[in-house]
Design a protein around this motif. Structure first.
Motif, PDB file in Angstrom:
ATOM      1  N   LEU A 145      19.260  79.359  37.326  1.00 15.63           N
ATOM      2  CA  LEU A 145      17.972  78.784  36.960  1.00 15.63           C
ATOM      3  C   LEU A 145      17.019  79.858  36.444  1.00 15.63           C
ATOM      4  O   LEU A 145      16.369  79.686  35.402  1.00 15.63           O
ATOM      5  N   ALA A 146      16.963  80.986  37.139  1.00 19.62           N
ATOM      6  CA  ALA A 146      16.066  82.072  36.732  1.00 19.62           C
ATOM      7  C   ALA A 146      16.462  82.624  35.368  1.00 19.62           C
ATOM      8  O   ALA A 146      15.605  82.885  34.506  1.00 19.62           O
ATOM      9  N   GLU A 147      17.763  82.806  35.149  1.00 15.95           N
ATOM     10  CA  GLU A 147      18.207  83.401  33.891  1.00 15.95           C
ATOM     11  C   GLU A 147      18.099  82.418  32.724  1.00 15.95           C
ATOM     12  O   GLU A 147      17.905  82.833  31.573  1.00 15.95           O
ATOM     13  N   VAL A 154      10.668  81.203  28.803  1.00 15.13           N
ATOM     14  CA  VAL A 154       9.622  80.673  29.683  1.00 15.13           C
ATOM     15  C   VAL A 154       9.337  81.725  30.751  1.00 15.13           C
ATOM     16  O   VAL A 154      10.134  81.950  31.646  1.00 15.13           O
ATOM     17  N   SER A 155       8.207  82.369  30.626  1.00 15.54           N
ATOM     18  CA  SER A 155       7.873  83.481  31.506  1.00 15.54           C
ATOM     19  C   SER A 155       7.284  82.992  32.823  1.00 15.54           C
ATOM     20  O   SER A 155       6.410  82.127  32.842  1.00 15.54           O
ATOM     21  N   VAL A 156       7.784  83.562  33.919  1.00 18.80           N
ATOM     22  CA  VAL A 156       7.239  83.285  35.250  1.00 18.80           C
ATOM     23  C   VAL A 156       6.582  84.573  35.728  1.00 18.80           C
ATOM     24  O   VAL A 156       7.250  85.581  35.952  1.00 18.80           O
ATOM     25  N   GLU A 157       5.272  84.557  35.839  1.00 21.07           N
ATOM     26  CA  GLU A 157       4.527  85.762  36.189  1.00 21.07           C
ATOM     27  C   GLU A 157       4.561  86.020  37.697  1.00 21.07           C
ATOM     28  O   GLU A 157       4.972  85.185  38.482  1.00 21.07           O
ATOM     29  N   VAL A 177      10.554  75.820  36.210  1.00 21.42           N
ATOM     30  CA  VAL A 177       9.205  76.226  36.606  1.00 21.42           C
ATOM     31  C   VAL A 177       8.268  75.954  35.438  1.00 21.42           C
ATOM     32  O   VAL A 177       8.567  76.302  34.297  1.00 21.42           O
ATOM     33  N   ASN A 178       7.130  75.340  35.706  1.00 18.75           N
ATOM     34  CA  ASN A 178       6.116  75.140  34.676  1.00 18.75           C
ATOM     35  C   ASN A 178       5.030  76.191  34.874  1.00 18.75           C
ATOM     36  O   ASN A 178       4.215  76.079  35.805  1.00 18.75           O
ATOM     37  N   LEU A 241      12.920  73.156  30.248  1.00 17.69           N
ATOM     38  CA  LEU A 241      12.570  74.378  29.528  1.00 17.69           C
ATOM     39  C   LEU A 241      12.457  74.144  28.026  1.00 17.69           C
ATOM     40  O   LEU A 241      11.619  74.755  27.363  1.00 17.69           O
ATOM     41  N   ARG A 242      13.279  73.267  27.483  1.00 15.35           N
ATOM     42  CA  ARG A 242      13.164  72.940  26.052  1.00 15.35           C
ATOM     43  C   ARG A 242      11.813  72.314  25.747  1.00 15.35           C
ATOM     44  O   ARG A 242      11.233  72.543  24.687  1.00 15.35           O
ATOM     45  N   ARG A 243      11.342  71.503  26.674  1.00 16.30           N
ATOM     46  CA  ARG A 243      10.035  70.856  26.460  1.00 16.30           C
ATOM     47  C   ARG A 243       8.894  71.880  26.512  1.00 16.30           C
ATOM     48  O   ARG A 243       7.873  71.718  25.861  1.00 16.30           O
ATOM     49  N   GLN A 244       9.089  72.926  27.284  1.00 18.66           N
ATOM     50  CA  GLN A 244       8.023  73.895  27.492  1.00 18.66           C
ATOM     51  C   GLN A 244       7.923  74.959  26.404  1.00 18.66           C
ATOM     52  O   GLN A 244       6.841  75.387  26.031  1.00 18.66           O
TER      53      GLN A 244
END
Length: 250
Positions: A145-147, A154-157, A177-178, A241-244
């Motif tokens: 999921l992370a990779e 999609v960056s997760v800060e 993750v959004n 993720l495609r939507r984001q």
């Protein structure tokens, strides 16, 4: 948490890390590592003195420690490790690799459980083996999921533990993750999040209990169930993720 529990949990995280590593391991090595992990988990549970609902809390705490130590590769490293693939092809390859890994763990774990089923005096040790399988499969899926977030840009800060918490919670919900969600950059596993994680882990463990059958039925069922579940997770996360975010340029 006692020093004995800390040591047990560190050993558990180390063994899961070896089982999650992208390098191929043969069946004999997986069986050896899963056997060691089962014993380490039994010691950890005993030290934690958990029972009933407490065991679910213990399982969630153990997994949080594991998730914080998972090595998440960035986009460039993923390309390097997957023969220069990019975009959807890279995502496809990540999913294939993860599904292959969870299938292998399910087959080994199911075979171990089947062996215990065939030997009634040893049956009581089977649950620790299924807990071991549950944690390894969950770790493989959180890493996937992370990779996938890296692949889709999609960056997760946040720091390492915050990002691990975000990915762990996303796994609990079986979605991506959004980063636009308020508080996502400072995500922490609070009481509600830990409850969701515990529930997801217990559902996964319940699925693995179906592998407790005689002869090779456990191995076949374990591998098939894990493969299907990993693919379902990947499909849901990739859709999110495609939507984001559009894919980065190839």
């Amino acid at each position: 948490m006692t020093p004995e529990t800390d040591r047990s949990n560190e050993e558990v995280a180390d063994l899961v890390g070896k089982l999650v590593a992208p390098e191929e391991a043969d069946g004999a090595e997986r069986r050896r590592l899963l056997g060691r992990l089962s014993k380490a988990l039994a010691r950890s549970a005993k030290n934690a003195r958990g029972s009933g609902a407490g065991r679910g809390r213990w399982l969630a705490d153990v997994f949080v420690n594991i998730a914080q130590r998972l090595p998440i590769r960035d986009y460039a490293t993923l390309q390097e490790h997957h023969y220069g693939l990019t975009g959807e092809q890279l995502a496809d390859d990540l999913v294939r690799t993860a599904a292959k890994a969870t299938t292998a763990i399910g087959a080994v774990g199911g075979a171990l459980a089947a062996a215990e089923f065939a030997a009634p005096p040893l049956l009581l040790s089977a649950p620790a083996q299924l807990v071991a399988e549950t944690l390894v499969v969950a770790a493989i899926e959180v890493k996937l999921l992370a990779e996938l977030h890296e692949v889709y840009g999609v960056s997760v800060e946040g720091n390492g533990s915050q990002r691990a918490a975000a990915y762990t919670m996303a796994w609990s919900k079986q979605r991506g993750v959004n980063p636009l969600t308020p508080g996502s950059a400072t995500f922490a596993l609070g009481a509600a999040a830990k409850t969701a994680l515990r529930n997801r882990l217990m559902r996964t463990l319940g699925r693995h209990l179906t592998t407790l059958g005689p002869f090779l039925t456990g191995a076949v069922a374990g591998g098939a169930l894990n493969r299907a579940a990993t693919k379902r997770l990947a499909e849901a996360v990739r859709a999110d993720l495609r939507r984001q975010r559009a894919l980065p340029p190839a």
